[in-house]
Design a protein around this motif. Sequence first.
Motif, PDB file in Angstrom:
ATOM      1  N   GLU A  80      -6.109  -6.999   2.835  1.00  0.00           N
ATOM      2  CA  GLU A  80      -6.844  -6.536   1.669  1.00  0.00           C
ATOM      3  C   GLU A  80      -7.379  -5.130   1.918  1.00  0.00           C
ATOM      4  O   GLU A  80      -8.042  -4.875   2.935  1.00  0.00           O
ATOM      5  N   ASN A  81      -7.079  -4.218   0.976  1.00  0.00           N
ATOM      6  CA  ASN A  81      -7.554  -2.835   1.067  1.00  0.00           C
ATOM      7  C   ASN A  81      -7.144  -2.175   2.370  1.00  0.00           C
ATOM      8  O   ASN A  81      -7.897  -1.450   2.995  1.00  0.00           O
ATOM      9  N   GLY A  82      -5.937  -2.468   2.832  1.00  0.00           N
ATOM     10  CA  GLY A  82      -5.455  -1.839   4.058  1.00  0.00           C
ATOM     11  C   GLY A  82      -5.121  -0.385   3.829  1.00  0.00           C
ATOM     12  O   GLY A  82      -4.673   0.016   2.751  1.00  0.00           O
ATOM     13  N   PRO A  83      -5.329   0.476   4.804  1.00  0.00           N
ATOM     14  CA  PRO A  83      -5.047   1.903   4.635  1.00  0.00           C
ATOM     15  C   PRO A  83      -3.560   2.174   4.601  1.00  0.00           C
ATOM     16  O   PRO A  83      -2.764   1.440   5.173  1.00  0.00           O
ATOM     17  N   ARG A  84      -3.201   3.255   3.917  1.00  0.00           N
ATOM     18  CA  ARG A  84      -1.815   3.694   3.833  1.00  0.00           C
ATOM     19  C   ARG A  84      -1.757   5.191   4.047  1.00  0.00           C
ATOM     20  O   ARG A  84      -2.692   5.919   3.679  1.00  0.00           O
ATOM     21  N   PRO A  85      -0.641   5.658   4.606  1.00  0.00           N
ATOM     22  CA  PRO A  85      -0.544   7.105   4.829  1.00  0.00           C
ATOM     23  C   PRO A  85      -0.614   7.903   3.541  1.00  0.00           C
ATOM     24  O   PRO A  85      -1.097   9.023   3.531  1.00  0.00           O
ATOM     25  N   GLY A  86      -0.128   7.378   2.440  1.00  0.00           N
ATOM     26  CA  GLY A  86      -0.107   8.128   1.192  1.00  0.00           C
ATOM     27  C   GLY A  86      -1.414   8.125   0.446  1.00  0.00           C
ATOM     28  O   GLY A  86      -1.498   8.697  -0.637  1.00  0.00           O
ATOM     29  N   GLY A  87      -2.437   7.477   0.949  1.00  0.00           N
ATOM     30  CA  GLY A  87      -3.721   7.472   0.272  1.00  0.00           C
ATOM     31  C   GLY A  87      -3.955   6.235  -0.563  1.00  0.00           C
ATOM     32  O   GLY A  87      -5.099   5.945  -0.922  1.00  0.00           O
ATOM     33  N   ARG A  88      -2.952   5.500  -0.939  1.00  0.00           N
ATOM     34  CA  ARG A  88      -3.120   4.275  -1.713  1.00  0.00           C
ATOM     35  C   ARG A  88      -3.591   3.164  -0.793  1.00  0.00           C
ATOM     36  O   ARG A  88      -3.449   3.212   0.411  1.00  0.00           O
ATOM     37  N   ARG A  89      -4.135   2.131  -1.384  1.00  0.00           N
ATOM     38  CA  ARG A  89      -4.640   1.004  -0.627  1.00  0.00           C
ATOM     39  C   ARG A  89      -3.899  -0.245  -1.069  1.00  0.00           C
ATOM     40  O   ARG A  89      -3.570  -0.412  -2.237  1.00  0.00           O
ATOM     41  N   THR A  90      -3.641  -1.107  -0.122  1.00  0.00           N
ATOM     42  CA  THR A  90      -2.884  -2.314  -0.401  1.00  0.00           C
ATOM     43  C   THR A  90      -3.793  -3.393  -0.977  1.00  0.00           C
ATOM     44  O   THR A  90      -5.017  -3.313  -0.897  1.00  0.00           O
ATOM     45  N   VAL A  91      -3.169  -4.398  -1.544  1.00  0.00           N
ATOM     46  CA  VAL A  91      -3.885  -5.552  -2.069  1.00  0.00           C
ATOM     47  C   VAL A  91      -3.348  -6.791  -1.372  1.00  0.00           C
ATOM     48  O   VAL A  91      -2.318  -6.759  -0.680  1.00  0.00           O
ATOM     49  N   THR A  92      -4.014  -7.896  -1.557  1.00  0.00           N
ATOM     50  CA  THR A  92      -3.594  -9.140  -0.929  1.00  0.00           C
ATOM     51  C   THR A  92      -2.400  -9.719  -1.671  1.00  0.00           C
ATOM     52  O   THR A  92      -2.137  -9.377  -2.833  1.00  0.00           O
ATOM     53  N   PRO A  93      -1.647 -10.620  -1.048  1.00  0.00           N
ATOM     54  CA  PRO A  93      -0.519 -11.247  -1.751  1.00  0.00           C
ATOM     55  C   PRO A  93      -0.935 -11.967  -3.030  1.00  0.00           C
ATOM     56  O   PRO A  93      -0.206 -11.929  -4.026  1.00  0.00           O
ATOM     57  N   LEU A  94      -2.076 -12.619  -3.014  1.00  0.00           N
ATOM     58  CA  LEU A  94      -2.511 -13.326  -4.225  1.00  0.00           C
ATOM     59  C   LEU A  94      -2.805 -12.357  -5.356  1.00  0.00           C
ATOM     60  O   LEU A  94      -2.441 -12.604  -6.519  1.00  0.00           O
ATOM     61  N   ASP A  95      -3.470 -11.252  -5.041  1.00  0.00           N
ATOM     62  CA  ASP A  95      -3.739 -10.252  -6.072  1.00  0.00           C
ATOM     63  C   ASP A  95      -2.454  -9.585  -6.555  1.00  0.00           C
ATOM     64  O   ASP A  95      -2.323  -9.254  -7.747  1.00  0.00           O
ATOM     65  N   ALA A  96      -1.510  -9.369  -5.625  1.00  0.00           N
ATOM     66  CA  ALA A  96      -0.241  -8.761  -6.020  1.00  0.00           C
ATOM     67  C   ALA A  96       0.522  -9.672  -6.982  1.00  0.00           C
ATOM     68  O   ALA A  96       1.087  -9.207  -7.981  1.00  0.00           O
ATOM     69  N   LEU A  97       0.541 -10.966  -6.704  1.00  0.00           N
ATOM     70  CA  LEU A  97       1.202 -11.899  -7.620  1.00  0.00           C
ATOM     71  C   LEU A  97       0.526 -11.909  -8.982  1.00  0.00           C
ATOM     72  O   LEU A  97       1.189 -12.020 -10.019  1.00  0.00           O
ATOM     73  N   GLU A  98      -0.795 -11.795  -8.992  1.00  0.00           N
ATOM     74  CA  GLU A  98      -1.497 -11.775 -10.277  1.00  0.00           C
ATOM     75  C   GLU A  98      -1.118 -10.539 -11.078  1.00  0.00           C
ATOM     76  O   GLU A  98      -0.939 -10.601 -12.302  1.00  0.00           O
ATOM     77  N   ARG A  99      -0.986  -9.404 -10.418  1.00  0.00           N
ATOM     78  CA  ARG A  99      -0.569  -8.192 -11.127  1.00  0.00           C
ATOM     79  C   ARG A  99       0.858  -8.316 -11.645  1.00  0.00           C
ATOM     80  O   ARG A  99       1.164  -7.841 -12.750  1.00  0.00           O
ATOM     81  N   LEU A 100       1.738  -8.925 -10.864  1.00  0.00           N
ATOM     82  CA  LEU A 100       3.109  -9.104 -11.334  1.00  0.00           C
ATOM     83  C   LEU A 100       3.153 -10.041 -12.536  1.00  0.00           C
ATOM     84  O   LEU A 100       3.949  -9.826 -13.468  1.00  0.00           O
ATOM     85  N   ARG A 101       2.330 -11.067 -12.537  1.00  0.00           N
ATOM     86  CA  ARG A 101       2.299 -11.977 -13.692  1.00  0.00           C
ATOM     87  C   ARG A 101       1.803 -11.270 -14.950  1.00  0.00           C
ATOM     88  O   ARG A 101       2.264 -11.561 -16.050  1.00  0.00           O
ATOM     89  N   LEU A 102       0.857 -10.343 -14.777  1.00  0.00           N
ATOM     90  CA  LEU A 102       0.365  -9.594 -15.926  1.00  0.00           C
ATOM     91  C   LEU A 102       1.392  -8.604 -16.457  1.00  0.00           C
ATOM     92  O   LEU A 102       1.262  -8.128 -17.598  1.00  0.00           O
ATOM     93  N   ALA A 103       2.397  -8.266 -15.652  1.00  0.00           N
ATOM     94  CA  ALA A 103       3.408  -7.280 -16.056  1.00  0.00           C
ATOM     95  C   ALA A 103       4.712  -7.943 -16.481  1.00  0.00           C
ATOM     96  O   ALA A 103       5.757  -7.279 -16.504  1.00  0.00           O
ATOM     97  N   THR A 104       4.676  -9.236 -16.806  1.00  0.00           N
ATOM     98  CA  THR A 104       5.908  -9.925 -17.209  1.00  0.00           C
ATOM     99  C   THR A 104       6.334  -9.616 -18.636  1.00  0.00           C
ATOM    100  O   THR A 104       7.372 -10.106 -19.097  1.00  0.00           O
TER     101      THR A 104
END
Length: 491
Positions: free
Chosen positions: A423-447
């Motif tokens: 959760e909120n892991g750092p990335r070289p590009g400046g973006r931050r990661t999300v957890t798998p559960l949150d990622a699945l929720e975002r994908l469901r909202l984009a169906t």
Amino acid sequence: MSDRRRLPVPPPRRTQGPPRSRSRLRPRPGAVVHGAAGALGAAGLVSIAVNGVHHLAIALGFGLLITVGEAARQPSASGERDPAPLGAAGVLGYALLGECAGRMTAPGTLQVVAVVLLATLAGSLPCWARLPCRSRPPRRHGAGPGPRAPARAPAPSRAELADHLARRVLVAAFAAVCFQPLYAAGPPADHYAGALYALAMLVLLMLTALCDSVLRAAVRGSRTGFPYGPLLRDELRALPGIGSAVCATGVVIALSVTVAGLWALPVFSLPLLLTQLSLSRYEAVQTTYRQTIASLARATEVAGYTPPGHARRVADLAVAVGRELGLGGDDLTVLEYAALMHDIGQLSLVDPVPDGATAPLPAAEQRRIALLGGAVVRQTGVPSAVAVVVERQADPYRDQPLTARIVRTVNAYDDLTGGTGRENGPRPGGRRTVTPLDALERLRLATGRDHQPEVVEALAGVLGRGGGPRIPPRRRAQGAQRPLRAPDHPG
């Protein structure tokens, strides 16, 4: 006032983990197969220890044939059904043996099981010797940049070797048990009886091949977690190929030994041995080809356009989702190649996009990157369907083939999680990661436009069975119901 300051009572802490569901209490098919094979093997060894080996020379001859076939066995990287056809033919020939040079020499079922068990173990010793040490597990594909191994098929794991041994024992026992009543009926008296005998042998071969397919699909499903239906369908599709040659050679060996004795073993086994060596060379070529595709896919990672290991993670998880949706055979190969090279068009960008995520780019730019990637893929010699999947990545999912929809959804999931699950892991590009559960929720909202709901739910099913990044304990305590781990490679 005491009521206002009353704090909520925390729920009782679980000391023994969540309660197990009924499905977890049921025995797994792989455990049932191994248990049955172990019981039969132990009974066979006790039988020959007490009663001795009947017709020792014949048992040694077939045992040597099976051992040579198993020793020449090479691990299959492209999903071939049986990488040891000579050993399988020897097992079938010994189980269907009734006479040798005109003398009644039919071995009992327990002796067949014992000989097959010992010969398979002896022939598998080189594979067991090549197993990696438990203290140093091999690095996962996609874990990061690093030197690649030479072009050779991956060594089979302990679970794969145990599955192979269990299938050999059970298939030999099944064929021997079914053949005993047929042999006890005696030789055919006329042409009509001979035709019935041949028909009965054909039915026996079909049942034995079906038994082997059912067992292989069961143990693979238990080991990998893939659905049983698509795995069984893949096994049945492979039967007309090398499976028919193995069955035919096994029957020919049994019938020729009946007339010519043990001298027929090397004569009729040599063609199948040459076929097995040819299959080994073909597997080496396929392994080199796959590594070439994977090296080309890593060009975007080396150039800094995509995160390290992104292509391999997407390919592994996409293949798992494809199996979940019922894909198999060539469709899975197309899916794997397309997932490996889906970002190859980003090499045309002057400046890399953050973390290789092209979703924020304009639709025209996404379309241009996809078309350039498809043009590059067409020059690699892969099937044209792979290029089509890469070219259609920027289209709405309703206009895409199923393989392109899977690559798009899995790629978006890996872009969101970064392949870590933190959760909120750092990335070289400046973006931050999300957890798998949150990622699945975002994908469901984009169906609505970007992702097919069935593909998203299949991805959730794979992750729920342990096919995604592992959730750390802190996140698990906040409500995650089960751990998620990185996918196993399917080959």
